[in-house]
Design an enzyme around this catalytic site. Structure first.
Site, PDB file in Angstrom:
ATOM      1  N   LYS A   1      -3.777   0.275  19.338  1.00 57.03           N
ATOM      2  CA  LYS A   1      -3.854  -0.642  18.196  1.00 57.03           C
ATOM      3  C   LYS A   1      -3.387  -2.025  18.643  1.00 57.03           C
ATOM      4  O   LYS A   1      -2.410  -2.168  19.372  1.00 57.03           O
ATOM      5  CB  LYS A   1      -2.986  -0.142  17.043  1.00 57.03           C
ATOM      6  CG  LYS A   1      -3.491   1.143  16.415  1.00 57.03           C
ATOM      7  CD  LYS A   1      -2.705   1.519  15.168  1.00 57.03           C
ATOM      8  CE  LYS A   1      -3.124   0.676  13.983  1.00 57.03           C
ATOM      9  NZ  LYS A   1      -2.565   1.181  12.701  1.00 57.03           N
TER      10      LYS A   1
ATOM     11  N   GLU B   1      -1.782  13.717   0.578  1.00 52.75           N
ATOM     12  CA  GLU B   1      -1.201  13.562  -0.752  1.00 52.75           C
ATOM     13  C   GLU B   1      -1.048  14.890  -1.487  1.00 52.75           C
ATOM     14  O   GLU B   1      -0.059  15.100  -2.201  1.00 52.75           O
ATOM     15  CB  GLU B   1      -2.063  12.601  -1.587  1.00 52.75           C
ATOM     16  CG  GLU B   1      -2.082  11.176  -1.077  1.00 52.75           C
ATOM     17  CD  GLU B   1      -3.137  10.927  -0.016  1.00 52.75           C
ATOM     18  OE1 GLU B   1      -3.278   9.769   0.421  1.00 52.75           O
ATOM     19  OE2 GLU B   1      -3.844  11.889   0.379  1.00 52.75           O
TER      20      GLU B   1
ATOM     21  N   ARG C   1      -5.627  11.511  -5.567  1.00 53.32           N
ATOM     22  CA  ARG C   1      -6.095  12.529  -4.627  1.00 53.32           C
ATOM     23  C   ARG C   1      -5.327  13.839  -4.771  1.00 53.32           C
ATOM     24  O   ARG C   1      -5.697  14.846  -4.172  1.00 53.32           O
ATOM     25  CB  ARG C   1      -5.969  12.002  -3.199  1.00 53.32           C
ATOM     26  CG  ARG C   1      -6.607  10.634  -2.993  1.00 53.32           C
ATOM     27  CD  ARG C   1      -6.645  10.243  -1.542  1.00 53.32           C
ATOM     28  NE  ARG C   1      -7.678  10.991  -0.832  1.00 53.32           N
ATOM     29  CZ  ARG C   1      -7.867  10.931   0.470  1.00 53.32           C
ATOM     30  NH1 ARG C   1      -7.094  10.183   1.213  1.00 53.32           N
ATOM     31  NH2 ARG C   1      -8.814  11.639   1.054  1.00 53.32           N
TER      32      ARG C   1
END
Length: 627
Positions: A278, A363, A391
């Site tokens: 990243k 979640e 979710r």
């Protein structure tokens, strides 16, 4: 030197380049993204890490005929630039501009709209199966990464895909997941060998010969798995039914193109493991990829300047309350689905490490895990964005609410969120929470009230949710003493005539400003459930018009609760519901978007006066037989 990037207006142009030019294109593209994002803000680290991978995918696959599905979607800036949206990057995430995520309505190259995670494999599998049913030679590629593989839905799709004979390629963009050791030339060499036609042909031939002796075939498969397992971490994915290839250096564009070219010729489910970094190529982002994950405008030469002390955000108020509450009650535990920084839990995670749980992008698991903790006498606080709580709706109802377990939901990013657009807006939580039995639902209007509501929710011993918006509040000083507020009791902030503005949460401030022109009553309702029915009835008896104001969908929201209350008391009172309309609000500046929805002070005044006009005519008509 002539810019390569300026010559690329579509992947077809890209595929016309010589392979040796791709590294130079990657450098140009990397610099272009840095210069673009520093002017607009956006996701930087993840996009810098996928530049070579994006180029290689579009170079090898025949997009848009071949489908590429991006997981989460915040890693697609290079994809957007290479697919004809280079100049549109100046309007990235702005009102009227392009989205920060893939969007089918925006481009034929955006095969699937994404912004929540762990969906790519399921969607790409559907596309691969559709191609098989249609009898066409179309490839489907799912690019998953940034922790999205921790989501249960990704594994559900892997399990299903491995059982199907569909031409699906899953590319794991492995950056911070620590799945494997660092890779180098040897790993790239192995990846090319494992993806090559000789290896695949030899394996098929061996299976054909050994199929007549089933025990020998099973022995050969186990031997192959053992050998591959010694040099790759792919045993898990092989068990799912995929042919595992990798790990491969995701910044070695020659290795990427060679490997993808080989993989494209293979049939059935394939899994390519790509290791990237990243922030690749921008030192500030490489050193702190989390800080540069999502950024505002900044100086590309100096990076993000450190900011002096400022007014605390709602998120920071929550984080401080969580630490203060944890000091007082050792049974408090904090849970986040991979949003430690975004939810303000960094200090808590450091000070109370044994009571801090980051469950990954999962979640559903977060809520049922919280339920299990609550069953054993602990007091879970789940810090979660409004859009992500959607979710885990089944778990919220079945695992927590039905059992009436003491779980506190700190619901961040309630209402419109600005540049991230409709996929991240918290537009529906009041609607989907208030219909659940055993739930208490509060909406904070200022910083101190947020702290009081959190303490109230924590003290209740049953499911309770406190919602608050993104960013800063009105600047109310915070009392550090823990205080609770009376359950289901609203607060009259201003007494006026004719009109009563029943404001919920973030709409209290604009309502107070509007009331100065309307000379109306303003109430901070505070509770969506239980509603202060006594106060609502009183206001209905003393005012000509009740106006409900909420930063939530009008349909089924807090205003609906008020209407239901009046109906249950047999009261037929004029009502005006102000809130988010029945459509998805696109990205843009939050203040501008709220103004468009008539949810600023001027919009409230306009809406109320327009509603009062026919009421006034009706009154005069009744008195004098007409105007």
């Amino acid at each position: 030197m002539v810019s390569l990037l300026k010559q690329i207006n579509s992947p077809e142009d890209l595929r016309g380049l010589e392979r040796k030019s791709l590294s130079r294109l990657a450098e140009e593209l990397r610099q272009y993204i840095i210069e673009s994002v520093c002017k607009t803000g956006g996701h930087l680290s993840s996009n810098l890490g996928t530049i070579e991978l994006t180029i290689a995918l579009h170079y090898v696959f025949n997009t848009p005929y071949d489908r590429i599905v991006w997981d989460v979607g915040h890693q697609t800036y290079a994809h957007k630039i290479l697919t004809g949206r280079r100049e549109a990057m100046s309007g990235l995430r702005m009102k009227g501009g392009i989205s920060g995520f893939p969007k089918r309505a925006e481009s034929e190259y955006d095969a699937f709209g994404t912004a929540h995670s762990s969906t790519s494999i399921a969607a790409a599998l559907g596309m691969a199966v559709a191609a098989k049913l249609e009898g066409v030679e179309r490839r489907a590629v799912a690019v998953i990464g940034d922790g999205a593989l921790t989501g249960g839905m990704a594994f559900e799709a892997l399990n299903n895909a491995g059982a199907m004979d569909a031409n699906l390629l899953v590319v794991l963009n492995d950056n911070e997941m620590s799945i494997s050791k660092n890779v180098g030339a040897l790993d790239n060499y192995l990846a090319r060998i494992l993806s090559g036609s000789f290896y695949s042909a030899a394996r098929r031939a061996g299976e054909k010969v050994l199929r007549v002796v089933p025990p020998m075939l099973e022995l050969a498969k186990r031997a192959e798995e053992h050998v591959k397992g010694m040099v790759t971490p792919g045993t898990l994915f092989e068990e799912f039914g995929f042919n595992y290839i990798g790990p491969i250096d995701g910044h070695d564009i020659e290795a990427l193109v060679s490997t993808l070219s080989n993989v494209r010729k293979l049939d059935g489910p394939q899994f390519l493991h790509v290791v990237t970094r990243k922030g690749k190529g921008y030192s500030h982002a490489e050193e702190d990829p989390i800080l540069y994950h999502g950024v505002g405008k900044f100086d590309s030469r100096d990076g993000i300047a450190s900011k002096a002390s400022k007014q605390p955000t709602y998120t920071e108020i929550f984080g401080q309350w969580l630490c203060d509450m944890a000091e007082q009650d050792e049974k408090l535990v904090g849970i986040t689905p991979a949003m430690r920084e975004g939810s303000g839990m960094v200090e808590f995670s450091e000070r109370f490490a044994e009571r801090y749980f980051d469950v990954g992008i999962a979640e559903q698991h977060a809520l049922t895990f919280a339920a299990g903790l609550a069953c054993e006498g602990l007091k879970p606080v789940v810090a979660i964005y409004s859009t992500f709580l959607q979710r885990a709706y089944d778990q919220l109802i079945h695992d927590i609410a039905i059992q009436n377990l003491p779980v506190v939901f700190a619901i961040d990013r309630a209402g419109l969120v600005g540049a991230d657009g409709p996929t991240h807006a918290g537009s529906f939580d009041l609607s989907y929470l208030r219909c659940i039995p055993n739930m208490t639902v509060m909406a904070a209007s200022n910083e101190n009230e947020l702290r009081q509501m959190l303490y109230t929710a924590f003290s209740m011993g049953k499911p309770a949710a406190v919602r608050y918006p993104r960013g800063i509040g009105p600047g109310i000083a915070v009392e550090h003493e823990m205080k609770s507020i009376e359950i289901g009791r609203g607060q009259v902030l201003r007494r006026g005539e004719r009109v009563a503005l029943l404001a919920f949460g973030s709409m209290v401030g604009p309502s107070l400003k509007a009331a100065e022109q309307l000379q109306g009553t303003v109430v901070n309702m505070r509770f969506v459930k239980p509603l202060d029915e006594k106060l609502v009835v009183e206001l209905a008896r003393t005012h000509e018009l009740l106006v409900t104001i909420e930063e939530n969908a009008v349909m089924g929201g807090a205003g609906s609760a008020v209407a239901e209350c009046l109906a249950s008391h047999g009261m037929n009172v004029p009502l005006l519901h102000l809130g988010l309309p029945d459509c998805y609000i696109e990205q843009g500046d939050p203040a501008s978007l709220l103004s468009d929805c008539l949810l600023d002070a001027e919009g409230i005044v306009y809406s109320v006066r327009a509603r009062l006009a026919p009421l006034t005519r009706e009154v005069y008509s009744g008195l004098s037989g007409g105007l």
